[in-house]
Design a protein around this motif. Structure first.
Motif, PDB file in Angstrom:
ATOM      1  N   GLY A 119       0.882  -1.143   0.024  1.00  0.00           N
ATOM      2  CA  GLY A 119      -0.121   0.039   0.035  1.00  0.00           C
ATOM      3  C   GLY A 119       0.961   1.316  -0.057  1.00  0.00           C
ATOM      4  O   GLY A 119       0.423   2.352  -0.671  1.00  0.00           O
TER       5      GLY A 119
ATOM      6  N   ARG B  50      -4.606   0.051  -6.763  1.00  0.00           N
ATOM      7  CA  ARG B  50      -4.325  -0.049  -5.209  1.00  0.00           C
ATOM      8  C   ARG B  50      -5.855  -0.406  -4.504  1.00  0.00           C
ATOM      9  O   ARG B  50      -6.022  -1.116  -3.572  1.00  0.00           O
ATOM     10  CB  ARG B  50      -3.952   1.288  -4.629  1.00  0.00           C
TER      11      ARG B  50
ATOM     12  N   LEU C 167       2.604   1.745  -3.408  1.00  0.00           N
ATOM     13  CA  LEU C 167       1.593   2.213  -4.756  1.00  0.00           C
ATOM     14  C   LEU C 167       1.167   3.588  -4.257  1.00  0.00           C
ATOM     15  O   LEU C 167       1.222   4.552  -5.160  1.00  0.00           O
ATOM     16  CB  LEU C 167       0.341   1.407  -4.611  1.00  0.00           C
TER      17      LEU C 167
END
Length: 439
Positions: free
Chosen positions: A174, A206, A177
């Motif tokens: 996470g 994402r 991205l």
């Protein structure tokens, strides 16, 4: 605690018995993140204006016709300024360009120590930490006050008060991205339409990996408040917002990303869709409005395109860097094991508790809980200072620490934490579960 000459770190001080009447989103995230503006504005020292002068300056700015036109409302508000160093709080209000008479009374923890809003004696107030206000540059004072005042009006605009449940923003994938999205957004703010497409493509990917996210709604909540504060306080908004997107691998983003991405996408909307603030679909999110104004930004994920984009932004290296940084948390598995009923632990229930922590810190999702790097907890039984790991249940029912290594009459020591026990309280252990109870 920090001296008055220092830039205060973000803190949260919250009594959990007020959980139902205080919105966690504003408490956890509407704090002192605005201090990032120091590096952006190039000001090293606070301005010389007094508290009253700063309030009056803000009142004047908020009363300007263009300020009222921003959301078609007059940003008036009752205000409590909390001087926790001197146990004082100051009551006033901003009304149509004027600051009302300031009244003073002892603080005594009657309202939470937070830049937020709070219902006190039947009236809703914007709450501001005195040190946060006075240890910041002039422009940031207007930003801080405008940001928090906006929160009291956002419901009338259809904007929900949301707290971030996007814990993956502090997980390796996470975070990696997000870092790409921030890089692309910086270029997009300068008018690069291809980079805006890149940012939205990565964001869509994402969100597909984490379908239970509330990115768009949380971004509205904090992003629009930050956009308002910046819009009313900063001369070069585009440059300010671009600099806020500089990624810091040591920081946490679960509770912070919405400030940066929200104000950035709102600024882009200013460029491509002048009437966006009055669009009936605003509550659906900033990205929705961008795609509504410019349909070419509608994204359908294609593996070949995605792979090329990840190579373009050196995703593999970003992931490697994030994995290395994660090691600073130490052995995460031993904290995850605390969620197992049979694992020995120290359990602190949420009864009559106040806590303080830095929401800019990275958090680690453990499923039904999160791992925080450090936190102080105060209760009638004493005080905990956890320096390198404390588990907080997602429903806020309890905090878990590793089992104690040493217990005396008035103190408990454990792995990177210590607890001072008040007189009349003791530690008990049953089946490996430690708790603090009255004698």
């Amino acid at each position: 605690m920090l001296g008055l000459s220092e830039i205060p770190l973000p803190v949260t001080n919250f009594n959990l018995k007020d959980m139902n009447r205080f919105n966690l989103s504003l408490l956890i995230t509407s704090l002192l993140l605005q201090f990032l503006g120091y590096s952006v504005n190039g000001q090293e020292y606070p301005c010389e204006k007094t508290m009253v002068e700063s309030l009056q300056h803000t009142a004047w700015v908020l009363n300007k016709p263009e300020s009222k036109a921003l959301w078609n409302v007059s940003l008036n508000a009752p205000i409590i300024i909390i001087d926790h160093f001197n146990n004082k709080m100051f009551f006033t209000s901003i009304e149509d360009g004027r600051v009302q008479e300031i009244k003073e009374e002892p603080w005594d923890n009657k309202v939470p120590l937070a830049n937020s809003f709070f219902d006190y004696e039947g009236k809703r107030y914007v709450t501001i930490i005195h040190a946060a206000l006075m240890n910041s540059p002039c422009q940031q004072r207007i930003n801080l006050l405008s940001h928090e005042i906006f929160h009291t009006y956002q419901k009338s605009l259809g904007i929900e008060n949301q707290y971030s449940v996007n814990y993956y923003m502090d997980e390796v994938q996470g975070r990696a991205l997000l870092q790409i999205e921030l890089k692309a957004l910086q270029a997009a703010l300068s008018g690069d339409s291809m980079r805006l497409h890149d940012a939205l493509y990565i964001r869509t990917y994402r969100q597909s990996l984490y379908p239970n996210n509330n990115e768009d709604l949380y971004e509205l909540n904090e992003g629009l408040a930050e956009y308002t504060g910046v819009k009313l306080s900063t001369e070069n908004m585009q440059e300010y917002v671009k600099n806020r997107l500089n990624y810091d691998i040591s920081r946490g983003y679960t509770n912070a990303f919405g400030y940066f991405t929200g104000s950035a996408y709102a600024t882009i909307l200013d460029q491509i869709y002048a009437e966006w603030r009055y669009d009936k679909d605003l509550a659906k999110g900033l990205i929705y409005l961008i795609k509504k104004a410019e349909p070419q930004y509608a994204i359908t994920i294609n593996k070949s395109t995605l792979d090329k984009l990840l190579i373009k932004y050196d995703y593999a290296q970003i992931v490697a860097n994030e994995k290395e940084e994660l090691k600073s948390f130490g052995d995460i598995e031993k904290f995850k094991d605390l969620l197992k009923p049979e694992t020995s632990k120290l359990c602190i229930a949420n009864q009559k508790i106040n806590f303080t922590y830095n929401p800019n810190d990275r958090v680690i999702s453990l499923g039904d809980a999160v791992l925080l790097r450090n936190m102080s907890i105060m209760g009638e039984w004493g005080q905990i200072k956890a320096k390198n790991g404390i588990v907080r249940m997602n429903n806020w029912s309890a905090f878990y620490l590793l089992p104690p290594t040493n217990i005396t009459n008035n103190a408990i020591q454990g792995d990177s934490y210590e607890i001072q026990i008040n007189q009349g309280w003791k530690v008990v252990e049953e089946h490996g579960i430690y708790s603090i109870v009255k004698e």
